[in-house]
Structures are given as C-alpha cells and as structure tokens.
Design an enzyme around this catalytic site. Structure first.
Site, PDB file in Angstrom:
ATOM      1  N   HIS A 313       0.855  -1.185   0.000  1.00 21.80           N
ATOM      2  CA  HIS A 313       0.000   0.000   0.000  1.00 21.80           C
ATOM      3  C   HIS A 313       0.889   1.232   0.000  1.00 21.80           C
ATOM      4  O   HIS A 313       1.950   1.227   0.629  1.00 21.80           O
ATOM      5  CB  HIS A 313      -0.893   0.004   1.250  1.00 21.80           C
ATOM      6  CG  HIS A 313      -2.059   0.919   1.121  1.00 21.80           C
ATOM      7  ND1 HIS A 313      -1.977   2.261   1.403  1.00 21.80           N
ATOM      8  CD2 HIS A 313      -3.324   0.689   0.693  1.00 21.80           C
ATOM      9  CE1 HIS A 313      -3.149   2.813   1.166  1.00 21.80           C
ATOM     10  NE2 HIS A 313      -3.985   1.891   0.738  1.00 21.80           N
ATOM     11  N   ASP A 371      -7.958  -5.474   0.255  1.00 21.85           N
ATOM     12  CA  ASP A 371      -8.457  -6.354  -0.798  1.00 21.85           C
ATOM     13  C   ASP A 371      -8.077  -7.814  -0.613  1.00 21.85           C
ATOM     14  O   ASP A 371      -8.575  -8.680  -1.332  1.00 21.85           O
ATOM     15  CB  ASP A 371      -7.937  -5.878  -2.162  1.00 21.85           C
ATOM     16  CG  ASP A 371      -8.543  -4.544  -2.533  1.00 21.85           C
ATOM     17  OD1 ASP A 371      -9.758  -4.413  -2.386  1.00 21.85           O
ATOM     18  OD2 ASP A 371      -7.800  -3.642  -2.943  1.00 21.85           O
TER      19      ASP A 371
END
Ligand code: CMC
Length: 437
Positions: A313, A371
């Site tokens: 991320h 996710d």
C-alpha cells in the site's frame, strides 16, 4: 472535534536556491506530519517541485479521515475504523463522514428515512440499461449509468446551491446499491428487483441482488452484518487515487454525478479497487498451497511483472487495519454459510504467513491490504468476481461525496492544475514533407 490545520508564523522551513533563501511556511495538522506550504514557491523562485504520484505532496486540507500508515491506524472524524466496523451501522458512518459527528438517534432516524426516500432510480434509467451489451463488465455499466444520472436529475446539479449539493449527496448514497444490483441483474438476465425501504441499507442491497420476483427471499442477518462491515471498511480512505480524481474533476465545477463517475473509472484499475477481483484470480491461479513458493518466486522476479495482489500500500507500511477486520469476518461468514475449510481462505492465510516471513516483503514493508480477504467473503456470499469492485465503488461513494462537499466549501479551493517537467523537443519550425527524413 479536531482542530483545524493552521499555518504557524514562527516555524518556517528555508530553502536556499541559486544564492537566495525562500521561507516556506510550516502548516500543522491536528495529528500527522508537518506540511511545508510551497504555494508561493513558483511565483517567488521561478521553479516547480517534482512529485509524480504525490509521494510527498498534500493536495488539500481535510477533516474527514486520518491514516498513520506506519502504525496501521485509520480514523474517520477521529474514530478508529475497528470501533466503527465492530459497532457501527453503515448509514451511521455515512452520517459521520458527511456531517462530522456521530448522529443521535433522532438525527440518524431522519437520515435513514431521507436516504430511503431516494433509493429508486428514475424509470427511464431502466431503459438506459438496455443499451449495454449483456456481457459488459458491471464497472463499465456503473461508470456509464452513474455519469448518466446527471442527465436525469437536473434539479440537483447546481454546485453553488447547498440544497442541491445535499440532495445530490443523498441521491448518490441511496441509488448506488440500486444501480449496482441492476448492473448484476442485467448481466445475468434476471428482472430488476425494486428497493425495499423497510430493510436496512445492507439488507436492501442483498435483497435487490439475490431476490427474484418468483420467490420469497429472506436476508440472513449475519450476511447483512458482514455486508455492512465491508461497506464501512471501504467507506473512505482520505486522498487515494479515486478520491483525488473526484476532487480534481470537481475542482473544475463539474456536477457531482459526473465527478463520482470519474471516481468509479479510477477505482476500476487493478492497482486500486480492481485489486480485490485480481486477488481471487491470483488465488485461483496459484491453486494449491504447494505452489505458493513457485508463485512467490515469480513475484520477486522484477522482470515477471507479477505482483502479490492484495499486498502493499502506498500509505500503510504496517498491517492494514481493514484487512485485520476482514480476516475475522471471513471466518464468521464462512461459518454462517456452513462452508468448512474453504480452500481459498486456507490458501490465502498460508500465502500471507509465508509472505510475512519472507525477506522481500519484510524489507519493503508489504502487508495485506483491504483487498486481500474481501474477495473470499464476497465470493462465499454469492457475488461473482466481476461485482467486487462495484461493491467497493458503492461503499466508497459516501467518502467521495463527503470529500467533494468539503472541497466545494473550502475557500482555498482552486481548479486542480499540476505543472510538469517538460522533457520534449524545444521550439522548432514546421518541416515541409519533402524535407523530412
Ligand atoms: N507485490 C510485489 N512487490 C510489490 C508489491 C506487491 N503487491 N507492492 C509493492 N511491491 C514492491 C515494488 O516492486 C517495489 O519494490 P522495489 O523497491 O524493489 O522496486 C516496492 O515494493 C515499492 O512498491 P511501489 O510500487 O513503489 O509502491 P506504491 O506505493 O507505488 O504502490 C500499490 C502501492 C498498492 C500500487 C502496490 O503495493 C501494488 O501494486 N499492490 C498490489 C495491488 C493491490 O493490492 N492494490 C490494492 C491497494 S489497497 C486498496 C486500494 O487502494 O484500492
């Protein structure tokens, strides 16, 4: 409430460039790193700053969401995401994001009532669907239909009118589940199911998705709770790519439906919202626990172009708190559905375990993101992979619209217009065809 960011007169950074010194005011947020204000740098020094991907650039002030990526902290209006996901109801979180504080019972009831009055779409929107190919990706349908709302709701397009902005916000939050379910029903050739305003937000969505007119459909409270939790965990995430897209589109004065359609288009990409779909495809491709080492070898080979989807991320350099919440939800949902030993969940957990002890991922601080587990839950609930990003868009709509409203109300708001470092040909004269090589 958190204190507004302020410019400190005393503290200023200095920049020396070509023999001159420039003072850069330092701005302090209520929490988070200090920010150097470079707005006057170009007019004073004649030079730009260079920051593709906004690695170190704040594009706005915001009071909505705070992330501490090193610590794995995510706060909405100051409240930790874990507490909201554990106790909250999605529309309560929507209210919080939109209006800044948790509502009391009266305010929440009024808000829910108002949202429920806007769940249906204009009847001509139904006909608009018929223009799409049956096999269209539902995200393509979402981009088109949400953008087209501006052709149906002319009475809430004036962005300078606070009442218009409020109604457009309610409409978007209320209609998004209806449109998402319609996109699904259209793709499988089933009739659209109208919204049921007696159901809560998540249950109504599940009903529109999975009910058929020929039979009764009872929404499982456990699944509705899991759905609401997924919505809460995706509701906002400060200035991510799609939110910045919404703000950039909105900065030109574009109407809210067009701005949200732009956000949906950006979210679709596999580096952003499309990753949940890609995670499941990846797990299916790996197929078995024995094949994990071989797959990770490919991931670590820079020439392969393969990434461990659902990992890494831009902001989190620690476990994404949303992934932790979804990991435990995955177990609850599978248990409710009577699914024992779901092979993909086992595979995902083993993949996570191996990756988190692998030097490559440890060194780069790559952890599971939101996710990584969401797709497993969604698939168990009966959603096809192609709908995963649609659900993300549905849930993120409130974040987009809250950020859009904040931007419109910001007196410092200007049209978003980055500059560039030009590396192309300098001025040259047009060559007649006969003189070209
Ligand atoms: N698998 C393998 N290597 C990775 C991964 C990954 N998933 N993510 C980052 N890296 C490596 C990358 O190759 C680079 O290595 P090196 O320094 O040796 O060149 C280093 O880690 C830094 O990566 P980056 O691409 O510079 O980092 P970024 O901040 O630009 O990218 C990201 C962030 C989310 C796009 C990226 O981590 C990624 O592609 N992840 C997989 C896709 C994904 O799961 N996306 C969902 C993000 S969360 C939900 C959302 O925002 O929508």
């Amino acid at each position: 409430m958190a204190e507004a960011a302020k410019t400190t007169g005393a503290a200023a950074a200095t920049l020396s460039y070509k023999g001159k010194t420039y003072n850069l005011p330092v701005r302090l947020g209520s929490v988070g790193p200090e920010v150097l204000d470079i707005r006057k740098l170009y007019s004073e020094s004649g030079c730009f700053t260079f920051d593709p991907g906004f690695m170190a650039t704040a594009s706005c002030d915001s009071k909505i969401t705070f992330i501490d990526g090193d610590e794995g902290v995510l706060l909405h209006r100051g409240y930790p995401i874990e507490q909201l996901a554990e106790n909250g109801d999605y529309l309560e979180v929507c209210y919080l994001l939109l209006f800044g504080d948790l509502p009391n019972k009266k305010k929440l009831d009024e808000f829910k009532h108002t949202v429920s009055r806007h769940t249906m779409v204009h009847d001509q929107v139904n006909r608009f669907f018929n223009g799409f190919r049956r096999d269209a990706h539902p995200m393509a349908v979402m981009v088109g239909v949400v953008g087209a709302l501006s052709a149906f709701y002319h009475d809430s397009l004036d962005i300078d009118n606070a009442e218009h902005r409020k109604i457009a916000s309610y409409r978007l939050i209320a209609k998004m589940p209806t449109i998402a379910a319609m996109a699904y029903k259209y793709s499988i050739g089933q009739p659209f199911v109208y919204p049921r305003n007696d159901l809560d937000y998540a249950s109504n969505f599940l009903h529109m998705m999975f009910a058929v007119p020929a039979e009764d459909y009872k929404v499982s409270p456990t699944l509705a709770k899991a759905m609401a939790r997924i919505f809460i965990l995706h509701a906002d995430h400060e200035q991510n790519a799609s939110t910045s897209t919404v703000r950039l589109a909105g900065s030109s004065g574009a109407n809210p439906f067009a701005c949200i359609a732009a956000g949906i288009a950006c979210l679709w990409g596999p580096a952003h919202g499309g990753a949940n779909e890609a995670v499941l495809e990846m797990l299916e491709q790996i197929g078995s626990i024995e094949r994990i080492p071989e797959f990770l070898k490919q991931v670590k080979d820079k020439n392969s172009g393969v990434r461990l989807m659902g990992f890494g991320h831009r902001v989190y350099k620690n476990y994404d708190p949303r992934a932790a919440s979804l990991r435990s939800s995955a177990h609850e949902v599978l248990e409710e559905l009577g699914i024992k030993d779901e092979p993909l969940l086992k595979l995902a957990m083993e993949l996570e375990r191996i990756a988190l002890s692998d030097e490559y991922f440890v060194k780069r601080k790559l952890f599971p993101n939101v996710d990584f587990y969401s797709g497993i839950i969604l698939r168990a609930m009966g959603f096809p992979t192609s709908m995963f990003t649609v659900l993300f868009a549905l849930a993120r709509t409130v974040g987009w619209i809250a950020q859009w409203n904040e931007m419109i109300a910001d007196p410092d708001q200007k049209i978003g217009r980055p500059r560039q470092l030009y590396t192309g040909a300098p001025r040259r004269d047009y060559l007649p065809m006969a003189k070209r090589g």
